[in-house]
Write an enzyme that holds these catalytic residues in place. Sequence first.
Site, mmCIF file in Angstrom:
data_model
loop_
_atom_site.group_PDB
_atom_site.id
_atom_site.type_symbol
_atom_site.label_atom_id
_atom_site.label_comp_id
_atom_site.label_asym_id
_atom_site.label_seq_id
_atom_site.Cartn_x
_atom_site.Cartn_y
_atom_site.Cartn_z
ATOM 1 N N TYR A 1 3.016 -2.845 17.626
ATOM 2 C CA TYR A 1 3.779 -3.634 16.722
ATOM 3 C C TYR A 1 4.049 -5.049 17.664
ATOM 4 O O TYR A 1 4.011 -5.887 17.169
ATOM 5 C CB TYR A 1 5.221 -2.890 16.647
ATOM 6 C CG TYR A 1 6.130 -3.480 15.460
ATOM 7 C CD1 TYR A 1 5.743 -3.838 14.072
ATOM 8 C CD2 TYR A 1 7.130 -4.278 15.994
ATOM 9 C CE1 TYR A 1 6.591 -4.375 13.482
ATOM 10 C CE2 TYR A 1 8.193 -4.895 14.920
ATOM 11 C CZ TYR A 1 7.779 -5.016 13.977
ATOM 12 O OH TYR A 1 8.506 -5.505 12.683
ATOM 13 N N ASN B 1 -6.196 -12.135 6.844
ATOM 14 C CA ASN B 1 -6.434 -11.986 5.129
ATOM 15 C C ASN B 1 -5.480 -13.039 4.601
ATOM 16 O O ASN B 1 -6.102 -13.772 3.708
ATOM 17 C CB ASN B 1 -6.548 -10.780 4.822
ATOM 18 C CG ASN B 1 -7.651 -9.800 5.186
ATOM 19 O OD1 ASN B 1 -8.950 -10.682 5.557
ATOM 20 N ND2 ASN B 1 -7.627 -8.711 5.449
ATOM 21 N N ARG C 1 15.463 4.029 11.629
ATOM 22 C CA ARG C 1 15.868 3.161 12.521
ATOM 23 C C ARG C 1 17.485 3.316 12.538
ATOM 24 O O ARG C 1 18.074 4.316 11.930
ATOM 25 C CB ARG C 1 15.845 1.802 12.104
ATOM 26 C CG ARG C 1 14.656 1.030 12.686
ATOM 27 C CD ARG C 1 14.360 -0.238 11.972
ATOM 28 N NE ARG C 1 13.946 -0.285 10.432
ATOM 29 C CZ ARG C 1 13.687 -0.944 9.640
ATOM 30 N NH1 ARG C 1 13.262 -2.254 10.387
ATOM 31 N NH2 ARG C 1 13.122 -0.902 8.365
ATOM 32 N N ASN D 1 0.920 -1.149 -0.074
ATOM 33 C CA ASN D 1 0.172 0.117 0.075
ATOM 34 C C ASN D 1 1.089 1.117 -0.162
ATOM 35 O O ASN D 1 0.413 2.675 0.021
ATOM 36 C CB ASN D 1 -0.906 -0.043 1.226
ATOM 37 C CG ASN D 1 -0.229 0.093 2.542
ATOM 38 O OD1 ASN D 1 1.007 0.033 2.618
ATOM 39 N ND2 ASN D 1 -0.969 0.214 3.583
HETATM 40 N N1 UDP Z 1 18.597 4.416 18.349
HETATM 41 C C1 UDP Z 1 19.548 5.547 18.680
HETATM 42 N N2 UDP Z 1 19.474 6.654 17.788
HETATM 43 C C2 UDP Z 1 18.690 6.569 16.802
HETATM 44 C C3 UDP Z 1 17.806 5.494 16.420
HETATM 45 C C4 UDP Z 1 17.896 4.690 17.161
HETATM 46 O O1 UDP Z 1 20.193 5.444 19.555
HETATM 47 O O2 UDP Z 1 18.840 7.693 15.628
HETATM 48 C C5 UDP Z 1 18.634 3.514 19.446
HETATM 49 C C6 UDP Z 1 17.177 2.938 19.778
HETATM 50 O O3 UDP Z 1 16.962 3.649 20.992
HETATM 51 C C7 UDP Z 1 17.526 1.507 20.106
HETATM 52 C C8 UDP Z 1 18.649 1.215 19.291
HETATM 53 O O4 UDP Z 1 19.246 2.311 18.796
HETATM 54 O O5 UDP Z 1 18.161 1.344 21.304
HETATM 55 C C9 UDP Z 1 17.874 0.478 18.108
HETATM 56 O O6 UDP Z 1 16.633 1.132 17.465
HETATM 57 P P1 UDP Z 1 15.897 0.979 16.091
HETATM 58 O O7 UDP Z 1 15.044 1.718 15.851
HETATM 59 O O8 UDP Z 1 16.952 0.805 14.825
HETATM 60 O O9 UDP Z 1 15.496 -0.576 16.186
HETATM 61 P P2 UDP Z 1 14.690 -1.347 17.265
HETATM 62 O O10 UDP Z 1 15.404 -2.365 17.674
HETATM 63 O O11 UDP Z 1 14.612 -0.534 18.581
HETATM 64 O O12 UDP Z 1 13.304 -1.832 17.066
#
Ligand code: UDP
Length: 316
Positions: free
Chosen positions: A149, A103, A190, A36
Amino acid sequence: MKHDNTVLVAGGAGFIGYHLCRRLLEEGVEVVCLDNLQTGSLDNIQLLSGYPHFRFVNHDILQPYTGLQHIDQIYNLACPASPPHYQRNPINTTKTCVIGTLNLLELAQMHGCPILQASTSEVYGDAGVSPQPETYNGNVNPIGIRSCYDEGKRCAEILCMDFYRQYRVNVKIVRIFNTYGPNMAVGDGRVVSNFIVQALAGMPMTIYGDGSHTRSFMYVDDLVEGLLCMMGTPDDFTGPVNLGNPDERSIKDLASLIISLSGSSSTFVYQPLPSDDPHQRKPDITLASKKLGWSPVVSLEEGLRRTIDYFRHYKQ
Ligand code: UDP
C-alpha cells in the site's frame, strides 16, 4: 460544477467514495461510479441509486475503461485502504495502485480532464518528524507487510507527477490521513469502526501494542469538502496536499473516548502490534489552509457521536 458535467469516481462504492458520490449528486452532476466491489459495498450503491444522475459500473481499474464519450473530472479512490484488507492480496494492492492509477491517468489524458489521486499519509511511513509536512519524504520500509500500500501509493504519486510534467495532465494529489464516519463497513478492520462495533456489542476492545501509538482522525464530511476544494484549484496546482485533522490522540485515549460516548461497559484486551505500524501520525495542514482555504470543522467528539449513532442504527 455545471449540471451536465460527468464525474467519474473510481472506488465510489467504498466508504469515502460513497460520501463523495453523494455530495456530487446533491450538487446535481452526473456521477459514474466504477468499482469492482472488492471492498466497496452494494449497500452503498443501493443508497446512491436513489439519485437519478447516478450510474454504477462494475469495473476493475486494472483494465482500461472506455465506456464514456465525455468525462469532466476523475477522482481515483479505488484501492483497499484498511490494513487487513490491503494485506489480504498484497500483489493485487500494488497492481491497483500502480496499474490502476496508470489506466486512469491515461483516461484523463485522453479526455483532457483533471484527475484527483487519493494518496495517503502512509507515504510518510513511520515518520521521523511530527507533524508531517508535504516536504517530508517519508520513512517507508520497502519490503514490509504494509509496503504494498505505502509503496504502491508512492508510485502512484510519481506517475501523477510525471503525467503532469511529461503530458501536462491536470493532476491533483491529496494525502489523506485517518478518516472515519458513518457508512464504514462493520468489518472494515480499522481502529474506529473496530472499537465502535466492539463497544456497542459489549465485547473487549482490541488495542494493538500498549495503546500509546497516535493517529489524528478526520471526519469524512471534512475530507469530502477538502477533495472538492482541491479539485477546484488552478490547473498548475498539483499538490500533494495533506488532508487531515491535526487533533492527535493515542489509541488508548480513543478507546476510552468511545467507551464514554457510547456508554459501553467494554474492557480492553491487548494484542500484538502489527509490524511496521507507524508510531505517530499528525498532519501539518498549513498548505491546505493556504491553497484550499480548507481546515476540518468537525471535532472528534462530535464525529464519533455521529458514527456511533450510525453503527447503533445499523446493528438493529
Ligand atoms: N489498532 C488497534 N486496534 C484495532 C485496529 C487498529 O489498536 O482493532 C491500531 C493500529 O495498530 C494502529 C492504529 O490503531 O496503531 C490505527 O490503525 P488503522 O488500521 O485504523 O489505520 P492505520 O493508520 O494503521 O492505517
